[in-house]
Design an enzyme around this catalytic site. Structure first.
Site, PDB file in Angstrom:
ATOM      1  CB  CYS A  99     -15.571 -89.147  61.087  1.00 51.94           C
ATOM      2  SG  CYS A  99     -16.932 -89.234  59.905  1.00 51.94           S
ATOM      3  CG  HIS A 149     -12.758 -85.963  58.258  1.00 51.97           C
ATOM      4  ND1 HIS A 149     -12.189 -87.182  58.532  1.00 51.97           N
ATOM      5  CD2 HIS A 149     -14.051 -86.201  57.923  1.00 51.97           C
ATOM      6  CE1 HIS A 149     -13.102 -88.138  58.344  1.00 51.97           C
ATOM      7  NE2 HIS A 149     -14.227 -87.569  57.983  1.00 51.97           N
ATOM      8  CD  GLU A 204      -8.726 -86.322  58.996  1.00 53.25           C
ATOM      9  OE1 GLU A 204      -9.416 -87.261  58.575  1.00 53.25           O
ATOM     10  OE2 GLU A 204      -9.027 -85.650  60.012  1.00 53.25           O
TER      11      GLU A 204
END
Length: 512
Positions: A82, A170, A172
Site C-alpha cells: 500500500c 493488503h 495480511e
C-alpha cells in the site's frame, strides 16, 4: 543467526497484523519505525528481507514519511504494501494521485503475471482487500506490472534487476483470500527463509540464552496468575531453577478463592514462590476513592511497596524479570510515539531505581497467542493458558464506586456464579473475556412480599482475538436468564442483573 524479516512501520493499523501473518509461517520478524530502523551496517547480515507497511499518510502529504532505503534497495528483497508500494513508485519517478473511484474493500485480481515469483500459486480472480485513497497512475521505467484489478492497473509490480516488489492491496488481512500464499512466496521463496521458527525452537533457544546470560545470578519475578507472568516463570525456572524467586501478592481484589487456587497451581509446578496476603493494606489505602485512575495509582504504589519489602528479604538479587510482550515493546517505540494514556497499567516495571536491579524480559518478542503456544510447549495447563484476561487492579476497576470488603465479597460471589456457569455450559472458551461489574446504582425490587432497594450488577462477555477490538458475546437467552436468577437468589444485596451489549469500539471492554 536467527533468520529475520524486517518490517518498517509507517503507522498503519495493519502493521502488527503483517508481523502476525509472517510469524504464522514460522518466520521470525521484527517491527521498527521507518525512521529508527536498525544500524544499516548490519542489515545484510541480520535480515533476510524487508516489508514496507501501509500508512494513514498519503505520499503526497508534505509531512509524509520518507525513509532512507539506500542501504536496502537492491541489497535485500523488499515488499512494499500500500503506502510502501506507492512510495517506491513515486520516489523512482512514477505518479501517485487521489483515486478517481473508491478503492476500499474487496476487489478481485483480473490479471496475474504467471511468471511472477511473488504471485506464484495465486489464482486469477482471487479476492484482495484494498484500503487506500491514492493510487499509482504510472510506474517508472524498469517497473513491471504483475497484478491488476478491473479498476487498479498497477495493483502489483516488480522492479527489474532488484528483488523489490510493490502491491496496493493488503495480503495480511483475512479478506485477501490468498494473502498467506503471497507472503509465503516472499519470505520463503524470495527471501529464502527456512520457516524453522517454532514455539519449540523459541523455548530451546531462549532457555539456552537465559542460562548463558544469568549464570548463577538470582532473579525475582512478580506473579499474577495470568498467562504472561506464568510463562515467564516457567522459562526462567527451566533455565535457573531455584535461583528464580517468585512473589505472588494477594491485593484483596482477586476473584473468589483465587489466591489459594493459584498458589496451589504454582506449587505443583515446583516454583520457588512466596505468597503475600496484603488485602487489608490495599483496601485501607483505597477507602473513599472513586476515581479509577486514582485507584490504579494507589494499587500500583501499594504493590510496589509490598513487592519491594519482600524482594529485600532475598539476599543477592540481581535481576527483575517481567512478562512484557511484543505489543508493549512496539507501542513504546511507535512511529506515532507512545499512545495517549487511556488507563494506567499496574506493572512491576514501576519499581524504584534504587533497587538497582537489571531487567530481564524473556517474552518481549512474542505476541499473546505466541506466548500461549510457548506455554503449551513448556507443559503449562489450560488453567493458566486459557484463562480470561484479568486487570492488574483486579475488582477495584469493576466496582464503580468507593471500595470496601463487603462490595468486594459481593462482586466475587456474582463473578463466581457467572464464570462457573459459563464453564458448566461449555461457553467459557467461546468468549474472550467475561466478568461482572458492580454499578453505583440501587433499584427497587420485590422479593416475596417485601420491597427491596438493592444493587445492580452488569454482566459483560465479549468475543475477540487480541482485545484490540471486541464484539459483545451473543450468549443464549436461556443461559442469561438462569445466571440472572441464580445471582439474585444467591447473592444477598443484588436485586437486578443487566447484560452489556456494547462493542469495542466505541466502548472499551472493561468499564473503568
Amino acid at each position: 543467526m536467527q533468520e529475520t524479516i524486517l518490517i518498517l512501520d509507517f503507522g498503519s493499523q495493519y502493521t502488527q497484523l503483517i508481523a502476525r501473518r509472517i510469524r504464522e509461517l514460522n518466520v521470525y520478524c521484527e517491527i521498527y519505525p521507518y525512521n529508527h530502523f536498525p544500524d544499516p551496517n548490519g542489515l545484510n547480515t541480520r535480515f533476510k528481507g524487508v516489508v514496507l507497511s501501509g500508512s494513514p499518510f498519503s505520499v503526497r502529504d508534505e509531512d509524509a514519511p520518507v525513509p532512507d532505503l539506500s542501504q536496502i534497495r537492491g541489497k535485500l528483497p523488499v515488499l512494499g504494501i500500500c503506502y510502501g508500494a506507492q512510495y517506491l513508485a513515486q520516489s523512482s519517478g512514477g505518479a501517485v494521485a487521489p483515486s478517481r473511484i473508491r478503492e476500499y474493500g474487496r476487489a478481485n485480481l483480473s490479471f496475474i503475471d504467471p511468471l511472477s515469483s511473488l504471485m506464484k500459486g495465486m489464482d486469477r480472480g482471487t479476492q484482495v482487500w484494498m484500503s487506500h485513497a491514492d493510487t499509482i497512475l504510472s510506474i517508472p521505467d524498469g517497473f513491471k506490472t504483475i497484478a491488476s484489478t478491473s479498476d487498479v492497473e498497477f495493483a502489483g509490480y516488480r522492479i527489474t534487476g532488484e528483488n523489490t516488489f510493490g502491491i496496493q492491496f493488503h495480503p495480511e488481512v483475512y479478506h485477501t483470500t490468498e494473502g498467506s500464499t503471497l507472503l509465503k512466496n516472499f519470505v520463503a521463496g524470495i527471501c529464502g527463509c527456512t520457516q524453522s521458527w517454532t514455539p519449540r525452537s523459541f523455548v530451546e533457544t531462549t532457555i539456552a540464552e537465559l542460562k548463558k546470560k544469568l549464570g548463577d545470578d538470582k532473579v525475582v519475578l512478580g506473579l499474577s496468575g495470568g498467562v504472561d507472568s506464568s510463562v515467564t516463570a516457567m522459562l526462567l525456572h527451566k533455565a535457573i531453577g531455584h535461583n528464580l524467586y517468585c512473589i505472588f501478592v494477594d491485593n484483596g481484589l482477586l476473584r473468589k478463592n483465587e489466591y489459594s487456587k493459584v498458589m496451589e497451581r504454582y506449587r505443583k509446578l515446583e516454583l520457588n514462590i512466596t505468597g503475600v496476603e496484603a488485602g487489608e493494606l490495599f483496601l485501607d489505602a483505597l477507602k473513599t476513592i472513586t476515581d479509577p485512575e486514582k485507584k490504579r495509582k494507589i494499587i500500583g504504589k501499594t504493590f510496589i511497596d509490598v513487592f519491594e519489602t519482600e524482594a529485600h528479604k532475598i539476599s543477592g538479587i540481581q535481576w527483575l524479570a517481567q512478562g512484557t510482550i511484543y505489543p508493549d515493546v512496539i507501542e513504546s517505540h511507535s512511529v506515532k510515539g507512545p499512545s495517549a494514556t487511556i488507563k494506567s497499567h499496574h506493572n512491576v516495571g514501576g519499581l524504584p531505581d534504587y533497587l538497582k536491579l537489571k531487567i530481564i524480559e524473556p517474552l518481549n518478542t512474542l505476541f499473546k497467542d505466541e506466548v500461549r503456544n510457548v506455554g503449551r510447549t513448556l507443559g503449562l495447563e489450560d488453567e493458566f493458558l486459557a484463562r480470561h484476561p484479568f486487570p492488574g487492579p483486579g475488582l477495584a476497576v469493576r466496582i464503580l464506586s468507593d471500595i470496601d470488603r463487603e462490595k468486594v465479597k459481593l462482586l466475587q460471589e456474582v463473578d463466581d456464579i457467572f464464570i462457573s456457569m459459563l464453564r458448566e455450559q461449555g461457553l467459557y472458551h467461546t468468549v474472550w473475556q467475561a466478568f461482572a461489574v458492580l454499578l453505583p446504582v440501587q433499584t427497587v425490587g420485590v422479593m416475596g412480599d417485601e420491597r427491596t432497594y438493592e444493587n445492580v450488577v452488569a454482566l459483560r462477555a465479549v468475543t475477540s482475538t487480541d482485545g484490540m477490538t471486541a464484539d459483545w458475546a451473543h450468549l443464549p437467552h436461556e443461559f442469561l436468564a438462569k445466571v440472572s436468577n441464580d445471582i439474585i437468589n444467591k447473592v444477598k444485596g443484588v436485586n437486578r442483573v443487566v447484560y452489556d451489549i456494547s462493542s469495542k469500539p466505541p466502548a472499551t471492554i472493561e468499564w473503568e
